[in-house]
Design an enzyme around this catalytic site. Structure first.
Site, short mmCIF file in Angstrom:
data_model
loop_
_atom_site.label_atom_id
_atom_site.label_comp_id
_atom_site.label_asym_id
_atom_site.label_seq_id
_atom_site.Cartn_x
_atom_site.Cartn_y
_atom_site.Cartn_z
N THR A 19 -0.96 0.95 -3.53
CA THR A 19 -2.33 1.40 -3.33
C THR A 19 -2.34 2.93 -3.22
O THR A 19 -1.40 3.55 -2.72
CB THR A 19 -2.97 0.79 -2.07
OG1 THR A 19 -2.31 1.26 -0.90
CG2 THR A 19 -2.89 -0.74 -2.13
N GLY A 20 -3.41 3.54 -3.72
CA GLY A 20 -3.51 4.99 -3.68
C GLY A 20 -2.43 5.67 -4.48
O GLY A 20 -1.87 6.70 -4.07
N ALA A 21 -2.13 5.13 -5.66
CA ALA A 21 -0.98 5.61 -6.44
C ALA A 21 -1.30 6.76 -7.38
O ALA A 21 -0.45 7.14 -8.16
CB ALA A 21 -0.40 4.44 -7.25
N ASN A 22 -2.50 7.32 -7.30
CA ASN A 22 -2.86 8.38 -8.24
C ASN A 22 -2.47 9.77 -7.77
O ASN A 22 -2.56 10.74 -8.52
CB ASN A 22 -4.36 8.35 -8.54
CG ASN A 22 -5.20 8.55 -7.29
OD1 ASN A 22 -5.45 7.58 -6.58
ND2 ASN A 22 -5.61 9.77 -7.01
N SER A 23 -1.98 9.90 -6.52
CA SER A 23 -1.60 11.23 -6.03
C SER A 23 -0.65 11.08 -4.85
O SER A 23 -0.45 9.98 -4.31
CB SER A 23 -2.83 12.04 -5.59
OG SER A 23 -3.46 11.43 -4.46
N GLY A 24 -0.05 12.19 -4.45
CA GLY A 24 0.73 12.26 -3.23
C GLY A 24 1.86 11.26 -3.14
O GLY A 24 2.62 11.03 -4.09
N TYR A 171 -8.08 8.21 13.77
CA TYR A 171 -6.95 8.16 12.83
C TYR A 171 -5.72 7.58 13.51
O TYR A 171 -5.04 6.71 12.94
CB TYR A 171 -6.65 9.57 12.30
CG TYR A 171 -5.47 9.60 11.35
CD1 TYR A 171 -5.54 8.99 10.11
CD2 TYR A 171 -4.29 10.25 11.70
CE1 TYR A 171 -4.46 9.01 9.23
CE2 TYR A 171 -3.21 10.28 10.84
CZ TYR A 171 -3.29 9.66 9.60
OH TYR A 171 -2.22 9.67 8.74
#
Length: 298
Positions: A19-24, A171
């Site tokens: 998940t969230g594999a488009n950056s960082g 957070y």
């Protein structure tokens, strides 16, 4: 000898979802898995950025639209993955949001709890049938050093911060919830006939886009510390990569950097804060998470 990306075993024939594999960290994790031969599903909210990431990674990559701040999107993504694949070897719950102004998800949850914990809780539950019978399958949950500063633990009295919003506390609570979920999931898996294990990781202080919501005074301080203190995403991603692929890793293991204060360094076993191990709170959080998401684990 430090554990590096060169230690990641061959992943040919395996299917991994990040998940969230488009950056960082997500991009760095997906890149190594693809380089080692895995079919990597890039589960991202922004299709354009996901396509750019896939072009950059190369190898066997697939795109899957996923907005963790929407349970409808989580369910649609899980259904789509079931249509494409009959197994899943790795689920890396990487995506997250840090210290944004007070916002709510599509389902009315506080954004950080809803995205970082509840979205991943629902996604994992909906994909567990693809994982549980696969030998060597793993669920990796990313937490943060911030879980240690959750002053109120899991604040069940005001879980969604409706009375008084503190972005840092919210957070920290979401990152503590990540670890509690991992430990409770591993306990359930160990007590069943599933062939899946659950592990945790944190990336130390890695230079990613996660800091984009920091208040302006902290943005300046963050920029000053990026060089001498932080580490690049490729180094931070070694912690979830070790949890996901090291043959010696065991269920319930938690990896973080070996440097001072766990800020940077090579991935090694670490101990989570004592609060993360409170089984009574884990079970209460699990029950509340099932109620809020409508996803009940078999």
């Amino acid at each position: 000898m430090p554990w590096t990306s060169a230690d990641v075993p061959d992943q040919s024939g395996r299917v991994a979802l990040v998940t969230g594999a488009n950056s960082g960290l997500g991009l760095a994790t997906a890149t190594v898995l693809a380089q080692r031969g895995a079919t990597v599903v890039l589960a991202c909210r922004n299709p354009v950025r996901a396509r750019e990431a896939a072009d950059r990674i190369g190898g066997r990559t697939e795109l899957l639209e996923l907005d963790l701040a929407s349970l409808a999107s989580v369910r649609a993504a899980a259904e789509e993955l079931h249509r494409r694949h009959d197994r899943l070897d790795l689920l890396v719950n990487n995506a997250g949001v840090m210290v944004p102004p007070h916002r709510r998800t599509a389902d009315g949850f506080e954004l950080q709890l809803g995205t970082n914990h509840l979205g991943h809780f629902a996604l994992t539950g909906l994909l567990l049938d693809l994982l549980r019978d696969v030998p060597g399958s793993r669920v990796v949950v990313l937490s943060s050093l911030a879980h240690r500063i959750a002053r109120h633990g899991i604040n069940f009295a005001d879980l969604q911060y409706e009375r008084r919003y503190n972005r840092v506390e919210a957070y920290a609570q979401s990152k503590l919830a990540n670890l509690m979920f991992m430990y409770a999931l591993q306990r359930r898996l160990a007590g069943s006939d599933a062939r899946t294990i659950a592990l945790g990781a944190h990336p130390g202080y890695s230079a990613t886009e996660l800091t984009r919501y920091l208040p302006k005074p902290l943005q300046a301080a963050n920029r000053m510390m990026l060089g001498p203190v932080s580490q690049p995403p490729e180094r931070g991603a070694l912690c979830p990569l070790r949890a996901a692929t090291d043959p010696r890793a065991m269920g319930g293991h938690y990896y973080g950097p070996d440097g001072p204060f766990e800020i940077r360094g090579w991935p090694v076993l670490k101990a989570a804060a004592a609060a993360a191990h409170d089984e009574a709170v884990q079970e209460r959080l699990w029950t509340v998470s099932e109620q809020l998401t409508g996803v009940a684990y078999a």
